[in-house]
Design a protein around this motif. Structure first.
Motif, PDB file in Angstrom:
ATOM      1  N   ALA A   1       9.551 -16.560  11.965  1.00  0.00           N
ATOM      2  CA  ALA A   1       8.333 -15.307  12.025  1.00  0.00           C
ATOM      3  C   ALA A   1       7.307 -15.711  10.590  1.00  0.00           C
ATOM      4  O   ALA A   1       6.397 -14.957  10.829  1.00  0.00           O
ATOM      5  N   GLY A   2       7.503 -16.454   9.989  1.00  0.00           N
ATOM      6  CA  GLY A   2       6.446 -16.828   8.924  1.00  0.00           C
ATOM      7  C   GLY A   2       6.529 -15.976   7.904  1.00  0.00           C
ATOM      8  O   GLY A   2       5.640 -15.714   7.295  1.00  0.00           O
TER       9      GLY A   2
ATOM     10  N   ALA B   1      17.191  -8.777  12.218  1.00  0.00           N
ATOM     11  CA  ALA B   1      16.759  -9.782  11.286  1.00  0.00           C
ATOM     12  C   ALA B   1      17.403  -9.729   9.792  1.00  0.00           C
ATOM     13  O   ALA B   1      17.360 -10.621   9.011  1.00  0.00           O
ATOM     14  N   GLY B   2      17.692  -8.421   9.378  1.00  0.00           N
ATOM     15  CA  GLY B   2      17.924  -8.302   7.951  1.00  0.00           C
ATOM     16  C   GLY B   2      18.752  -6.861   8.001  1.00  0.00           C
ATOM     17  O   GLY B   2      18.956  -6.126   8.832  1.00  0.00           O
ATOM     18  N   GLU B   3      19.293  -6.860   6.849  1.00  0.00           N
ATOM     19  CA  GLU B   3      20.155  -5.469   6.526  1.00  0.00           C
ATOM     20  C   GLU B   3      20.078  -5.208   4.984  1.00  0.00           C
ATOM     21  O   GLU B   3      20.387  -6.278   4.293  1.00  0.00           O
ATOM     22  N   PHE B   4      20.092  -4.052   4.522  1.00  0.00           N
ATOM     23  CA  PHE B   4      20.002  -3.576   3.090  1.00  0.00           C
ATOM     24  C   PHE B   4      21.523  -3.375   2.762  1.00  0.00           C
ATOM     25  O   PHE B   4      22.146  -2.385   3.493  1.00  0.00           O
ATOM     26  N   THR B   5      22.082  -3.940   1.862  1.00  0.00           N
ATOM     27  CA  THR B   5      23.481  -4.098   1.464  1.00  0.00           C
ATOM     28  C   THR B   5      23.773  -4.349   0.024  1.00  0.00           C
ATOM     29  O   THR B   5      22.931  -4.779  -0.543  1.00  0.00           O
ATOM     30  N   TRP B   6      25.050  -4.310  -0.298  1.00  0.00           N
ATOM     31  CA  TRP B   6      25.293  -4.951  -1.559  1.00  0.00           C
ATOM     32  C   TRP B   6      25.172  -6.381  -1.619  1.00  0.00           C
ATOM     33  O   TRP B   6      25.808  -7.230  -0.326  1.00  0.00           O
ATOM     34  N   ASP B   7      24.939  -7.049  -2.655  1.00  0.00           N
ATOM     35  CA  ASP B   7      24.861  -8.666  -2.570  1.00  0.00           C
ATOM     36  C   ASP B   7      26.052  -9.283  -2.111  1.00  0.00           C
ATOM     37  O   ASP B   7      26.136 -10.206  -1.395  1.00  0.00           O
TER      38      ASP B   7
ATOM     39  N   ARG C   1       9.469  -8.840  14.874  1.00  0.00           N
ATOM     40  CA  ARG C   1       9.454  -8.082  16.176  1.00  0.00           C
ATOM     41  C   ARG C   1       8.573  -8.868  17.084  1.00  0.00           C
ATOM     42  O   ARG C   1       8.928  -9.272  18.449  1.00  0.00           O
ATOM     43  N   ASP C   2       7.451  -9.213  16.771  1.00  0.00           N
ATOM     44  CA  ASP C   2       6.435  -9.791  17.614  1.00  0.00           C
ATOM     45  C   ASP C   2       6.600 -11.516  17.804  1.00  0.00           C
ATOM     46  O   ASP C   2       6.526 -12.022  19.037  1.00  0.00           O
ATOM     47  N   LYS C   3       7.248 -12.039  16.995  1.00  0.00           N
ATOM     48  CA  LYS C   3       7.455 -13.308  17.127  1.00  0.00           C
ATOM     49  C   LYS C   3       8.872 -13.889  17.538  1.00  0.00           C
ATOM     50  O   LYS C   3       8.734 -15.146  18.088  1.00  0.00           O
ATOM     51  N   THR C   4       9.664 -13.024  17.192  1.00  0.00           N
ATOM     52  CA  THR C   4      11.133 -13.509  17.407  1.00  0.00           C
ATOM     53  C   THR C   4      11.707 -12.671  18.687  1.00  0.00           C
ATOM     54  O   THR C   4      12.929 -12.846  19.048  1.00  0.00           O
ATOM     55  N   GLY C   5      11.153 -11.306  18.821  1.00  0.00           N
ATOM     56  CA  GLY C   5      11.553 -10.490  19.640  1.00  0.00           C
ATOM     57  C   GLY C   5      12.871  -9.650  19.187  1.00  0.00           C
ATOM     58  O   GLY C   5      13.700  -8.936  19.922  1.00  0.00           O
TER      59      GLY C   5
ATOM     60  N   MET D   1      22.199  -3.896  -4.998  1.00  0.00           N
ATOM     61  CA  MET D   1      21.620  -3.936  -3.608  1.00  0.00           C
ATOM     62  C   MET D   1      20.706  -5.076  -3.483  1.00  0.00           C
ATOM     63  O   MET D   1      19.917  -5.508  -4.094  1.00  0.00           O
ATOM     64  N   ALA D   2      20.612  -5.605  -2.339  1.00  0.00           N
ATOM     65  CA  ALA D   2      19.859  -6.725  -1.673  1.00  0.00           C
ATOM     66  C   ALA D   2      19.436  -6.636  -0.296  1.00  0.00           C
ATOM     67  O   ALA D   2      19.899  -5.706   0.376  1.00  0.00           O
ATOM     68  N   LEU D   3      18.570  -7.401   0.140  1.00  0.00           N
ATOM     69  CA  LEU D   3      18.214  -7.509   1.522  1.00  0.00           C
ATOM     70  C   LEU D   3      18.873  -8.855   2.088  1.00  0.00           C
ATOM     71  O   LEU D   3      18.532  -9.711   1.631  1.00  0.00           O
ATOM     72  N   VAL D   4      20.092  -8.676   2.997  1.00  0.00           N
ATOM     73  CA  VAL D   4      20.436  -9.844   3.369  1.00  0.00           C
ATOM     74  C   VAL D   4      19.712 -10.039   4.660  1.00  0.00           C
ATOM     75  O   VAL D   4      19.577  -9.384   5.573  1.00  0.00           O
ATOM     76  N   ILE D   5      19.279 -11.442   4.891  1.00  0.00           N
ATOM     77  CA  ILE D   5      18.419 -11.838   6.093  1.00  0.00           C
ATOM     78  C   ILE D   5      18.856 -13.031   6.808  1.00  0.00           C
ATOM     79  O   ILE D   5      19.592 -13.700   6.256  1.00  0.00           O
ATOM     80  N   ASP D   6      18.462 -13.073   8.098  1.00  0.00           N
ATOM     81  CA  ASP D   6      18.993 -14.189   8.948  1.00  0.00           C
ATOM     82  C   ASP D   6      17.601 -15.232   8.787  1.00  0.00           C
ATOM     83  O   ASP D   6      16.858 -14.879   8.990  1.00  0.00           O
ATOM     84  N   LYS D   7      17.935 -16.193   7.894  1.00  0.00           N
ATOM     85  CA  LYS D   7      17.103 -17.127   7.462  1.00  0.00           C
ATOM     86  C   LYS D   7      16.324 -17.653   8.409  1.00  0.00           C
ATOM     87  O   LYS D   7      15.090 -17.733   8.378  1.00  0.00           O
ATOM     88  N   PRO D   8      16.917 -18.132   9.460  1.00  0.00           N
ATOM     89  CA  PRO D   8      16.127 -18.903  10.612  1.00  0.00           C
ATOM     90  C   PRO D   8      15.111 -17.929  11.279  1.00  0.00           C
ATOM     91  O   PRO D   8      14.009 -18.560  11.537  1.00  0.00           O
TER      92      PRO D   8
END
Length: 429
Positions: free
Chosen positions: A171-172, A271-277, A192-196, A159-166
């Motif tokens: 969002a910092g 911006a992210g989703e937990f799934t298999w790597d 949520r606050d910085k990217t909507g 399991m990993a957290l796949v993220i939208d890197k940009p």
């Protein structure tokens, strides 16, 4: 295992959307009808699996290699999308006619062993027809249940957290090994606050993630014969989920449903989703952004609860050709040329020989390999949680009921009661 987000449930549901295809000849009655042996001594075995069409094409190539090496063994293939696969398998097994060898996952081992369907491959290993050495990170133990060898891993994932890197960068938010759930929650608010955009696609229905959370807190989703958590535990988990949806930290479930089969991450709803790597490949194919693998949040900054999952190959107890089936499995998990063909389609290769044979050159697969190597080096991997008979039904119920909760069709209390009611029936507790 094995196969949308988690082998072994999101993993399998997303695979289930693939177009059905059939390779080779259709399965026949019995194991080749006459025992699967021709006049010249040629043996025929049946091999069934689930997956997308690309997997089917790759497997077809590996079978051609196998038949070249073992000219007296022919392989009939049967390929289905995930849900169709198990429907057909259950029908065949009930009629005493399961395939000789088939793709399997940890959630089904005890279930089908209890039904006297799975062959204990230990004797074939002792006879030298199946090598159980040379596996990575203790994976050779993955298919051992109650002292029997019921499955052999073909690949690993975690399991990993796949993220939208940009988006994370804007969002910092910088996820690092050892970050806590409090850090994660704070990150979701920043996104949520910085990217909507919602921070996460909705983790509350991912059984394998909840298992990690429970393991971090000294419990587990399953014990050997039942559930390893209470109604109060699940109430806390799903209450937090409901709150996260209302606050916009998790993606709107109604919008997530509308864009299926595309994921909320690739669809820019989260911006992210937990799934298999190894499912990172999927997001790169679906989406337009750059995706990366981030570590699992922790409770104490140390323990992630993670383990390597895997798809595996199992054999039928009714096969008339156990030696040939064992040789086939051995070839599929050890032969270096198979790894070059399959790549990371079924996870990172389970054996060191195959792992060394396939060196990914694309950024996505290189990131997957690096992620699993980092887990081994960090020493966070633990033995997998046991899965009792009926675990697959519990997993399906968990995902479905969580989605109903997210869509506002159930209250938290009703959802929890419904899950435990269905699980007790499935597990016979």
């Amino acid at each position: 295992m094995v196969n949308g987000r988690n082998v072994e449930r999101r993993t399998i549901l997303k695979v289930a959307g693939a177009t059905a295809a059939t390779l080779g000849m259709a399965a026949t009655t019995g194991c080749g009808g006459d025992g699967g042996t021709s006049a010249d001594g040629t043996v025929t075995i049946r091999y069934a699996w689930w997956g997308a069409e690309d997997r089917a094409e790759r497997i077809k190539k590996t079978i051609a290699l196998f038949e070249k090496k073992y000219p007296k063994i022919k392989v009939k293939t049967d390929f289905q999308p995930y849900l169709d696969f198990w429907k057909k398998f259950n029908t065949q097994a009930s009629g005493g006619n399961p395939p000789d060898v088939f793709q399997n996952a940890v959630g089904f081992l005890r279930k089908y062993d209890a039904k006297n369907i799975l062959l204990d491959l230990s004797e074939q290993a002792k006879a030298g027809n199946l090598r159980m050495e040379g596996f990575r990170a203790g994976l050779e133990k993955f298919g051992e249940i109650d002292g029997k060898l019921l499955g052999v891993p073909v690949g690993s994932n975690s399991m990993a957290l796949v993220i939208d890197k940009p988006v994370y960068t804007r969002a910092g938010v910088k996820p690092e090994q050892g970050w806590t759930w409090d850090d994660f929650d704070a990150g979701m608010k920043k996104i949520r606050d910085k990217t909507g955009r919602a921070g996460d696609s909705g983790m509350y229905g991912v059984m394998y993630l909840y298992d990690l959370y429970l393991r971090q807190n000294g419990k587990s989703f399953f014990t050997e014969d039942g559930l390893g958590f209470t109604e109060a535990d699940l109430t806390d988990w799903w209450t937090k989920a409901e709150k996260g949806i209302k606050e916009g930290l998790y993606a709107d479930p109604k919008k997530v449903v509308q864009i299926k089969p595309k994921s909320a991450l690739a669809g820019e709803l989260a911006a992210g989703e937990f799934t298999w790597d190894n499912f990172t490949v999927r997001y790169s194919a679906e989406g337009k952004s750059e995706y990366a693998l981030a570590p699992i949040p922790t409770t104490d900054g140390k323990k992630t609860g993670q383990y390597l999952g895997s798809l595996m190959l199992s054999a039928s107890k009714r096969t008339q050709h156990p030696k040939e089936v064992a040789q086939f499995i051995d070839f599929m998990v050890h032969d270096p040329e198979v790894a070059k063909i399959m790549g990371y389609d079924r996870g990172v290769p389970a054996t060191q020989a195959q792992y060394d044979a396939f060196k990914p050159t694309d950024p996505v697969n290189k990131a997957i390999a690096a992620y699993e190597e980092s887990l081994v080096e960090a020493g966070v991997l633990e033995p997998i949680t046991p899965h009792p008979s009926g675990a697959d039904i519990c997993e399906s119920a968990f995902l479905r009921i969580a989605e109903e909760l997210g869509l506002g069709k159930r209250s938290v209390g009703d959802a929890v009661k419904q899950f435990f009611t269905e699980s007790k029936t499935a597990l016979g507790t």
